[in-house]
Motif scaffolding. Sequence first.
Motif, PDB file in Angstrom:
ATOM      1  N   THR A   1      45.739   7.016 -52.634  1.00  0.00           N
ATOM      2  CA  THR A   1      47.080   7.384 -52.146  1.00  0.00           C
ATOM      3  C   THR A   1      47.083   7.281 -50.625  1.00  0.00           C
ATOM      4  N   CYS A   2      48.012   6.480 -50.113  1.00  0.00           N
ATOM      5  CA  CYS A   2      48.023   6.221 -48.662  1.00  0.00           C
ATOM      6  C   CYS A   2      49.321   6.708 -48.027  1.00  0.00           C
ATOM      7  N   ASP A   3      49.279   6.785 -46.699  1.00  0.00           N
ATOM      8  CA  ASP A   3      50.450   7.149 -45.899  1.00  0.00           C
ATOM      9  C   ASP A   3      51.570   6.137 -46.164  1.00  0.00           C
ATOM     10  N   GLU A   4      52.806   6.632 -46.357  1.00  0.00           N
ATOM     11  CA  GLU A   4      53.917   5.755 -46.737  1.00  0.00           C
ATOM     12  C   GLU A   4      54.172   4.667 -45.703  1.00  0.00           C
ATOM     13  N   TYR A   5      54.145   5.070 -44.428  1.00  0.00           N
ATOM     14  CA  TYR A   5      54.383   4.089 -43.363  1.00  0.00           C
ATOM     15  C   TYR A   5      53.279   3.032 -43.356  1.00  0.00           C
ATOM     16  N   PHE A   6      52.038   3.472 -43.631  1.00  0.00           N
ATOM     17  CA  PHE A   6      50.887   2.561 -43.674  1.00  0.00           C
ATOM     18  C   PHE A   6      51.056   1.531 -44.810  1.00  0.00           C
ATOM     19  N   VAL A   7      51.618   1.984 -45.932  1.00  0.00           N
ATOM     20  CA  VAL A   7      51.820   1.098 -47.083  1.00  0.00           C
ATOM     21  C   VAL A   7      52.920   0.074 -46.793  1.00  0.00           C
ATOM     22  N   ASN A   8      54.024   0.533 -46.179  1.00  0.00           N
ATOM     23  CA  ASN A   8      55.210  -0.316 -45.993  1.00  0.00           C
ATOM     24  C   ASN A   8      55.086  -1.312 -44.851  1.00  0.00           C
ATOM     25  N   ASN A   9      54.136  -1.133 -43.929  1.00  0.00           N
ATOM     26  CA  ASN A   9      54.069  -1.995 -42.743  1.00  0.00           C
ATOM     27  C   ASN A   9      52.714  -2.686 -42.655  1.00  0.00           C
ATOM     28  N   ASN A  10      52.771  -3.849 -42.057  1.00  0.00           N
ATOM     29  CA  ASN A  10      51.557  -4.642 -41.908  1.00  0.00           C
ATOM     30  C   ASN A  10      50.821  -4.255 -40.634  1.00  0.00           C
ATOM     31  N   VAL A  11      49.554  -4.534 -40.613  1.00  0.00           N
ATOM     32  CA  VAL A  11      48.725  -4.353 -39.417  1.00  0.00           C
ATOM     33  C   VAL A  11      48.638  -5.696 -38.703  1.00  0.00           C
ATOM     34  N   SER A  12      48.862  -5.646 -37.362  1.00  0.00           N
ATOM     35  CA  SER A  12      48.720  -6.886 -36.578  1.00  0.00           C
ATOM     36  C   SER A  12      48.124  -6.519 -35.230  1.00  0.00           C
ATOM     37  N   PHE A  13      47.713  -7.526 -34.508  1.00  0.00           N
ATOM     38  CA  PHE A  13      47.244  -7.209 -33.155  1.00  0.00           C
ATOM     39  C   PHE A  13      47.875  -8.174 -32.162  1.00  0.00           C
ATOM     40  N   ILE A  14      48.059  -7.670 -30.963  1.00  0.00           N
ATOM     41  CA  ILE A  14      48.608  -8.499 -29.871  1.00  0.00           C
ATOM     42  C   ILE A  14      47.658  -8.399 -28.690  1.00  0.00           C
ATOM     43  N   GLN A  15      47.747  -9.347 -27.792  1.00  0.00           N
ATOM     44  CA  GLN A  15      46.911  -9.335 -26.599  1.00  0.00           C
ATOM     45  C   GLN A  15      47.470  -8.306 -25.606  1.00  0.00           C
ATOM     46  N   GLY A  16      46.625  -7.402 -25.156  1.00  0.00           N
ATOM     47  CA  GLY A  16      47.046  -6.394 -24.176  1.00  0.00           C
ATOM     48  C   GLY A  16      47.343  -7.010 -22.820  1.00  0.00           C
ATOM     49  N   ILE A  17      46.621  -8.084 -22.474  1.00  0.00           N
ATOM     50  CA  ILE A  17      46.825  -8.750 -21.182  1.00  0.00           C
ATOM     51  C   ILE A  17      47.223 -10.202 -21.477  1.00  0.00           C
ATOM     52  N   PRO A  18      48.486 -10.480 -21.742  1.00  0.00           N
ATOM     53  CA  PRO A  18      48.867 -11.858 -22.060  1.00  0.00           C
ATOM     54  C   PRO A  18      48.776 -12.800 -20.862  1.00  0.00           C
ATOM     55  N   GLY A  19      48.763 -12.281 -19.656  1.00  0.00           N
ATOM     56  CA  GLY A  19      48.601 -13.140 -18.477  1.00  0.00           C
ATOM     57  C   GLY A  19      49.885 -13.302 -17.697  1.00  0.00           C
ATOM     58  N   VAL A  20      49.729 -13.673 -16.444  1.00  0.00           N
ATOM     59  CA  VAL A  20      50.852 -13.743 -15.509  1.00  0.00           C
ATOM     60  C   VAL A  20      51.852 -14.836 -15.884  1.00  0.00           C
ATOM     61  N   MET A  21      51.397 -15.842 -16.643  1.00  0.00           N
ATOM     62  CA  MET A  21      52.266 -16.966 -16.993  1.00  0.00           C
ATOM     63  C   MET A  21      52.926 -16.783 -18.365  1.00  0.00           C
ATOM     64  N   SER A  22      52.709 -15.641 -19.001  1.00  0.00           N
ATOM     65  CA  SER A  22      53.165 -15.469 -20.387  1.00  0.00           C
ATOM     66  C   SER A  22      54.645 -15.159 -20.513  1.00  0.00           C
ATOM     67  N   GLY A  23      55.294 -14.767 -19.438  1.00  0.00           N
ATOM     68  CA  GLY A  23      56.718 -14.410 -19.496  1.00  0.00           C
ATOM     69  C   GLY A  23      56.969 -13.006 -19.982  1.00  0.00           C
ATOM     70  N   ILE A  24      55.939 -12.169 -20.035  1.00  0.00           N
ATOM     71  CA  ILE A  24      56.101 -10.785 -20.495  1.00  0.00           C
ATOM     72  C   ILE A  24      56.939  -9.956 -19.516  1.00  0.00           C
ATOM     73  N   LEU A  25      57.087 -10.484 -18.298  1.00  0.00           N
ATOM     74  CA  LEU A  25      57.849  -9.769 -17.249  1.00  0.00           C
ATOM     75  C   LEU A  25      59.254  -9.420 -17.730  1.00  0.00           C
ATOM     76  N   LYS A  26      59.878 -10.324 -18.514  1.00  0.00           N
ATOM     77  CA  LYS A  26      61.238 -10.079 -18.995  1.00  0.00           C
ATOM     78  C   LYS A  26      61.303  -8.798 -19.817  1.00  0.00           C
ATOM     79  N   GLU A  27      60.325  -8.576 -20.660  1.00  0.00           N
ATOM     80  CA  GLU A  27      60.305  -7.383 -21.518  1.00  0.00           C
ATOM     81  C   GLU A  27      60.112  -6.110 -20.699  1.00  0.00           C
ATOM     82  N   ASN A  28      59.394  -6.236 -19.602  1.00  0.00           N
ATOM     83  CA  ASN A  28      59.017  -5.047 -18.812  1.00  0.00           C
ATOM     84  C   ASN A  28      59.979  -4.743 -17.664  1.00  0.00           C
ATOM     85  N   LEU A  29      61.077  -5.489 -17.580  1.00  0.00           N
ATOM     86  CA  LEU A  29      61.975  -5.304 -16.430  1.00  0.00           C
ATOM     87  C   LEU A  29      62.622  -3.929 -16.422  1.00  0.00           C
TER      88      LEU A  29
END
Length: 1107
Positions: A322-350
């Motif tokens: 028996t698992c946590d409901e949110y854990f069952v309904n959602n997938n696990v993924s990973f993203i890069q913590g430091i995508p880099g200066v050229m990644s365009g992440i600046l738009k999200e962080n404005l």
Amino acid sequence: MSKGDANPKESSPFINSSDATEKSQKYDGKHMALFEEEMETSPMVSTMISSLANYSSLPQGSKEHEEEADNEEEDKKKKKPVKAPQLGTLMGVYLPCIQNIFGVILFLRMTWMVGIGGVIGSFIIVFMCCSTTMLTAISMSAIATNGVVPAGGSYYMISRSLGPEFGGAVGICFYLGTTFAGAMYILGSIELLLVYILPQAAIFKMEGLEGAEAEAAMLNNMRVYGTIVLSFMATVVFVGVKYVNKLALLFLACVILSILAVYAGVIKTAIEPPDFPVCLLGNRPLISKGFDVCAKTLESGNGTVTTKLWSVFCDSPFLNATCDEYFVNNNVSFIQGIPGVMSGILKENLFGNYLEKGDLVAKKGIATVEGPDDTLTNSNRYVLADITSFFTLLVGIYFPSVTGIMAGSNRSGDLRDAQKSIPIGTIMAITTTSIVYMSAVILFGACIEGVVLRDKFGEGVNGNLVIGTLAWPSPWVIVIGSFFSTCGAGLQSLTGAPRLMQAISRDGVVPILRVFGHGKANGEPTWALLLTAGICEIGILIASLDAVAPILSMFFLMCYMFVNLACALQTLLRTPNWRPRFNYYHWALSFLGMSLCLSLMFICSWFYAIVAMVIAGSIYKYIEFRGAEKEWGDGIRGISLSAARYALMRLEEGPPHTKNWRPQLLVLVSTDVEQNVEQPRLLSLTNQLKAGKGLTIVGTALAGTYLENHPQAQRAEQSLRKLMETEKVKGFCQVTISSNMRDATSHLLQASGLGGLMHNTVLVSWPRNWKQADDLQTWRDFIELVRETTAAHLALLVPKNIAAFPSNGERFSEGHIDVWWIVHDGGMLMLLPFLLRQHKVWRKCKMRIFTVAQMDDNSIQMKKDLTTFLYHLRIDAEVEVVEMHDSDISAYTYEKTLVMEQRSQILKQINLTKTEREREIQSITDSSRGSIRRKNPAVVTTQLSVTEEQPGVSSKVEKPEEEVQLIHDSTSPTSPATPLTPASEGGAQTPGSAQVQMTWTEKADGEPAKPPGASTPQGIKDIFNMKPEWENLNQSNVRRMHTALRLNGVIVKKSSEAKLVLLNMPGPPNNRSGDENYMEFLEVLTEGLNRVLLVRGGGREVITIYS
């Protein structure tokens, strides 16, 4: 030419130097013979310039330590030449400022601030704070280059520019700011140690704890370790400051290397971003400590197996668990913590992403499945917000990272050329740090993922310091570098703050802090260090970096605000001494800086801002009331002078309106041989009349020449000041010297005050022993003073029997203040009791007003009118109309007048030659004896020697021998004078149109006085029954004596029990030959009364019924 002695005391190289005699001998016989006599007090210009050129501004402690040698002779032998300060702009100002500005906030909170506030919001915060410090640096540079700045730095600059009150208040605020900064640096170093370097060192274990319990354990760890580190650092500072200074360069190198590592990491992200995966469950980042693989299950040869992450959210490691409901309904993924200066992440962080305490730090733009009734479970597995964040909180937390701009000015004593180095070094350091901060905001937003930025403690990136993940070659460069730099900054704060407190203590402006001025033999501030450690411990007990930062922001902002204010004031006032070498300042920039500081204080925390202001205000008032009086030529004094000048010019525009009229007193007192005040109760009465309001000038006159009597004048002035302080009279004192007392008093009357701030009322005591032969000049001077006040349209108050008046400590629980209103004097008699009753001495006394009705007056209507008048004046008083019908002149009146005229003749004969004097004595005393034999002794009154202390109407006959003694007085002047006949006293005088008071030279009804010998039905009972000696009496004097006796009888009957009697004072005779009779009439008028205040109006209305 002798060299300067490099003595830092401001006045010693210039005047009264010890080798003045040698100098005077040195110039004998040379070209300077004309100035030989000046050599003893004033040095030659060459000597003075030499002293100035060799002026040393060594730090206070070391200089004093050098001066405290065994004795002067040994000092000359042993004293080594003082080494001139050698530090330039780079080492003396620029690098210390860089080290102090870059600090714990940059490494521990900058990334979090960018994540929460967004790049735009954070940039605004950084720009505001950096602009504030830049404007403050410009103002500080102007102050620092306006003359030599001795060691003492910012406190010295503020106190000498704004005065001891502001200087002390701001100095203590700056001290508290520096002390709390030490606490903040220590807390920062403990956070680095326990969170990033050695988590297992925690005394209170946080494993398995959630929410408030985990937070409490963390805070307790901070408190324990913080106290240990503080004790260690305080010991290091106590043992030797030189070690701290030597380590300063090492700490600075750590800071610079850390910042370079960050920039290197940013460049590397453009080429090859580092691998810092962040594991997400849905859109929620997970704390990376509880698992090793970012997946629910793994495929292996034997089939599907669950991971540690499965075990965290499920009740067993099996697939059917028996698992946590949110854990069952959602997938696990990973993203890069430091995508880099050229990644365009600046738009999200404005833009900002402010969170409540306990909110999930979620990734934007990722789909997530949440049930409608989902409650947050397993919260200790997600990255959560630890505090509620908002824009103003970020300002308060960030501002300490731009403080430290005073580091260069604090080292002013060690600089080769402080006036050049301080402006250049400070402004360059602020420019450098501002560029770093602004670029850091943009680069962090452009390189780092938003969820990582908002992850304050790096829980999603394996517990790494977030800024460390960006650094190259390793996160440990930043962690170790920032740890050492925060420790170094803490040591610097614990070194600087006690010295600041020592400087404030030694200035003596705050008496309660004087104990902290003492230290070790070498000048190290031991007691101040203990105080600093104690206050620092308060910050450590708070235990949260985010809570301590806004506190020290307040104190620094207040300090910077007053630096800007000091510069703006000095610029606007155009003080002659305001000549800064730094020319790129303007009062508008200073005001803008001051406004920014004030705004930031309330933006950070309105509550802390008010508390800081209350602390500063309390210190200001304490110094104002209890502190030592210092004259530092400060700007506040300049403001006072400008404001006073403006106010005086406004007052000059016209006389005050009747509604604004109040007695502006000139109090004339006399002093004894020792220059002590003879009538101290005059000042008690002044205090009771004024209650600290309006102008009070206390003046005294001395006879002699100014050059010879200057020391006595100074003593008299000190005596007046001391008495004014004792009696709590707020005002000014003035001593005038002239060839005789009459002229000196006249000069005082004419010259006191300035412009519109002039006295309008003179308060002078009744001459006590005016009947004594050696006091003849006293009453003559008094009458002249009465004449002069009348001519100058000044009101006159004459308290009689002043010694019986109450002191300020006495209280009347009941009683009356009686006003005898005989002639209208502009309302002075109404106003004075009202003012007296404002004081606690007279508050419980009731006011009674008596007025006199003549034969033709309707006394009932008079009482009704007077009651209405008082009602409109808003004055509460009982009203009584006393009827005085015409009556015959009694024999007692004739005898009283006869004795008065005989005494008047005796006084005139005093100036005759010896032969003439003896002849006059014989004739006068013979006629006097004859009259005494013929009359009833019980009726006669001869008051030749009755003093003020002998009241009573029925004084007994005095022996004629006293008259002879009076004439033969050895101290009387012997210059011949032409005797005036009694007939000349009765000359008719026509009252002028502006004359308000009834004078003794005219009848009450204004008719001219009749010549002697003329009889009237009212005046003489029976002309055939007149005694022979009455025939030659001046009938004008008889009528006046009759009035005085009748009025006195009525006043004594009605007001003998009154606490104070106020009475119209008649004017003196226009003909000076009747002066001695005038004094006798006043004596008769006030006989039998304990306390009398004779009042003479100034010829203008002083009270009005209108609003």
